[in-house]
Write a protein that holds these residues in place. Sequence first.
Motif, PDB file in Angstrom:
ATOM      1  N   LEU A 148       2.116   0.974   3.636  1.00 47.49           N
ATOM      2  CA  LEU A 148       1.679  -0.135   2.798  1.00 47.49           C
ATOM      3  C   LEU A 148       1.916  -1.475   3.497  1.00 47.49           C
ATOM      4  CD1 LEU A 148       0.574  -1.006   0.041  1.00 47.49           C
ATOM      5  CD2 LEU A 148       2.913  -1.016  -0.797  1.00 47.49           C
ATOM      6  N   ALA A 149       3.037  -1.610   4.172  1.00 48.89           N
ATOM      7  CA  ALA A 149       3.361  -2.866   4.838  1.00 48.89           C
ATOM      8  C   ALA A 149       2.440  -3.152   6.021  1.00 48.89           C
ATOM      9  CB  ALA A 149       4.806  -2.859   5.310  1.00 48.89           C
ATOM     10  N   THR A 150       1.973  -2.113   6.685  1.00 50.73           N
ATOM     11  CA  THR A 150       1.116  -2.299   7.861  1.00 50.73           C
ATOM     12  C   THR A 150      -0.371  -2.203   7.523  1.00 50.73           C
ATOM     13  OG1 THR A 150       1.295   0.056   8.409  1.00 50.73           O
ATOM     14  CG2 THR A 150       2.874  -1.441   9.438  1.00 50.73           C
ATOM     15  N   ALA A 151      -0.727  -2.096   6.251  1.00 50.92           N
ATOM     16  CA  ALA A 151      -2.132  -1.933   5.872  1.00 50.92           C
ATOM     17  C   ALA A 151      -2.960  -3.182   6.170  1.00 50.92           C
ATOM     18  CB  ALA A 151      -2.239  -1.574   4.394  1.00 50.92           C
ATOM     19  N   GLN A 152      -2.425  -4.359   5.975  1.00 46.76           N
ATOM     20  CA  GLN A 152      -3.082  -5.651   6.164  1.00 46.76           C
ATOM     21  C   GLN A 152      -4.410  -5.696   5.423  1.00 46.76           C
ATOM     22  OE1 GLN A 152      -3.063  -6.578  10.317  1.00 46.76           O
ATOM     23  NE2 GLN A 152      -0.857  -6.882  10.337  1.00 46.76           N
ATOM     24  N   ASP A 153      -5.549  -5.634   6.126  1.00 47.18           N
ATOM     25  CA  ASP A 153      -6.858  -5.769   5.480  1.00 47.18           C
ATOM     26  C   ASP A 153      -7.565  -4.436   5.263  1.00 47.18           C
ATOM     27  OD1 ASP A 153      -6.624  -8.507   5.339  1.00 47.18           O
ATOM     28  OD2 ASP A 153      -7.529  -8.815   7.321  1.00 47.18           O
ATOM     29  N   ASN A 154      -6.877  -3.334   5.476  1.00 44.45           N
ATOM     30  CA  ASN A 154      -7.499  -2.023   5.350  1.00 44.45           C
ATOM     31  C   ASN A 154      -7.234  -1.463   3.948  1.00 44.45           C
ATOM     32  OD1 ASN A 154      -8.466   0.566   5.624  1.00 44.45           O
ATOM     33  ND2 ASN A 154      -7.482   0.931   7.607  1.00 44.45           N
ATOM     34  N   PHE A 190      16.939  13.616   0.510  1.00 45.78           N
ATOM     35  CA  PHE A 190      16.650  13.022   1.818  1.00 45.78           C
ATOM     36  C   PHE A 190      15.149  13.004   2.104  1.00 45.78           C
ATOM     37  CE2 PHE A 190      21.166  14.013   2.769  1.00 45.78           C
ATOM     38  CZ  PHE A 190      21.561  12.726   3.106  1.00 45.78           C
ATOM     39  N   LEU A 191      14.438  14.059   1.680  1.00 49.99           N
ATOM     40  CA  LEU A 191      12.990  14.083   1.880  1.00 49.99           C
ATOM     41  C   LEU A 191      12.302  13.001   1.057  1.00 49.99           C
ATOM     42  CD1 LEU A 191      12.276  17.917   1.975  1.00 49.99           C
ATOM     43  CD2 LEU A 191      12.217  16.307   3.870  1.00 49.99           C
ATOM     44  N   VAL A 192      12.800  12.732  -0.149  1.00 50.15           N
ATOM     45  CA  VAL A 192      12.232  11.670  -0.985  1.00 50.15           C
ATOM     46  C   VAL A 192      12.450  10.311  -0.329  1.00 50.15           C
ATOM     47  CG1 VAL A 192      12.537  10.453  -3.177  1.00 50.15           C
ATOM     48  CG2 VAL A 192      12.299  12.921  -3.154  1.00 50.15           C
ATOM     49  N   ILE A 193      13.651  10.082   0.191  1.00 48.78           N
ATOM     50  CA  ILE A 193      13.920   8.818   0.885  1.00 48.78           C
ATOM     51  C   ILE A 193      12.984   8.657   2.077  1.00 48.78           C
ATOM     52  CG2 ILE A 193      15.643   7.579   2.262  1.00 48.78           C
ATOM     53  CD1 ILE A 193      17.759   8.793   0.368  1.00 48.78           C
ATOM     54  N   PHE A 194      12.780   9.738   2.836  1.00 46.27           N
ATOM     55  CA  PHE A 194      11.858   9.694   3.975  1.00 46.27           C
ATOM     56  C   PHE A 194      10.438   9.374   3.507  1.00 46.27           C
ATOM     57  CE2 PHE A 194       8.777  12.019   6.627  1.00 46.27           C
ATOM     58  CZ  PHE A 194       8.953  11.319   7.811  1.00 46.27           C
ATOM     59  N   ALA A 195       9.998   9.962   2.394  1.00 45.90           N
ATOM     60  CA  ALA A 195       8.646   9.717   1.879  1.00 45.90           C
ATOM     61  C   ALA A 195       8.487   8.267   1.419  1.00 45.90           C
ATOM     62  CB  ALA A 195       8.335  10.675   0.735  1.00 45.90           C
ATOM     63  N   ILE A 196       9.526   7.716   0.791  1.00 45.37           N
ATOM     64  CA  ILE A 196       9.461   6.314   0.354  1.00 45.37           C
ATOM     65  C   ILE A 196       9.362   5.387   1.554  1.00 45.37           C
ATOM     66  CG2 ILE A 196      10.798   4.464  -0.732  1.00 45.37           C
ATOM     67  CD1 ILE A 196      11.802   6.594  -2.723  1.00 45.37           C
ATOM     68  N   VAL A 217      -0.389   5.123  -3.355  1.00 45.76           N
ATOM     69  CA  VAL A 217      -0.369   6.481  -3.906  1.00 45.76           C
ATOM     70  C   VAL A 217       0.839   7.240  -3.376  1.00 45.76           C
ATOM     71  CG1 VAL A 217      -1.585   8.698  -3.860  1.00 45.76           C
ATOM     72  CG2 VAL A 217      -2.847   6.607  -4.325  1.00 45.76           C
ATOM     73  N   GLY A 218       1.133   7.074  -2.083  1.00 43.65           N
ATOM     74  CA  GLY A 218       2.309   7.725  -1.503  1.00 43.65           C
ATOM     75  C   GLY A 218       3.603   7.269  -2.154  1.00 43.65           C
ATOM     76  N   LEU A 219       3.711   5.960  -2.420  1.00 42.56           N
ATOM     77  CA  LEU A 219       4.905   5.459  -3.103  1.00 42.56           C
ATOM     78  C   LEU A 219       5.006   6.018  -4.518  1.00 42.56           C
ATOM     79  CD1 LEU A 219       5.163   1.719  -2.036  1.00 42.56           C
ATOM     80  CD2 LEU A 219       6.806   3.527  -1.606  1.00 42.56           C
ATOM     81  N   GLY A 220       3.877   6.071  -5.203  1.00 44.42           N
ATOM     82  CA  GLY A 220       3.886   6.619  -6.561  1.00 44.42           C
ATOM     83  C   GLY A 220       4.352   8.065  -6.588  1.00 44.42           C
ATOM     84  N   PHE A 221       3.800   8.882  -5.693  1.00 48.58           N
ATOM     85  CA  PHE A 221       4.196  10.278  -5.659  1.00 48.58           C
ATOM     86  C   PHE A 221       5.625  10.456  -5.161  1.00 48.58           C
ATOM     87  CE2 PHE A 221      -0.401  11.332  -5.875  1.00 48.58           C
ATOM     88  CZ  PHE A 221      -0.323  12.205  -6.944  1.00 48.58           C
ATOM     89  N   ALA A 222       6.072   9.604  -4.254  1.00 49.39           N
ATOM     90  CA  ALA A 222       7.454   9.688  -3.779  1.00 49.39           C
ATOM     91  C   ALA A 222       8.424   9.400  -4.922  1.00 49.39           C
ATOM     92  CB  ALA A 222       7.676   8.719  -2.624  1.00 49.39           C
TER      93      ALA A 222
END
Length: 108
Positions: free
Chosen positions: A65-71, A52-58, A80-85
């Motif tokens: 990542l979806a809200t990053a836009q131009d940042n 469940f913690l892995v699902i939360f991290a993903i 990096v968070g997705l990779g580690f998740a």
Amino acid sequence: MKNKIKFSNMVLVAGCSLIALFYPTIAFAESKKEAYAYMNTILGVSVTIAGFLVIFAIIKSGMKLATAQDNPQNRTAGLVGLGFAFLGGYMVFKALDIAGWLHGFFGL
């Protein structure tokens, strides 16, 4: 940073409380087979919680990542968070196999 430390402390306390909950039954088990049954129960509960913690991290990293836009910093943090998740998810998935290997090699 303080929130991450608090969360990691909570996870550590939860893991230790699981062991403390089952320790008397493991320590005073009548046979090795019974002790392994209790340890498999602990491992199963731990894997479920970690799943469940892995699902939360993903989900959290995907939202970042979806809200990053131009940042570019947020985009990098999301990737990096997705990779580690996913790496953590693979480790959780293989935890039962690793426990089996330890039992087979060392008789633990």
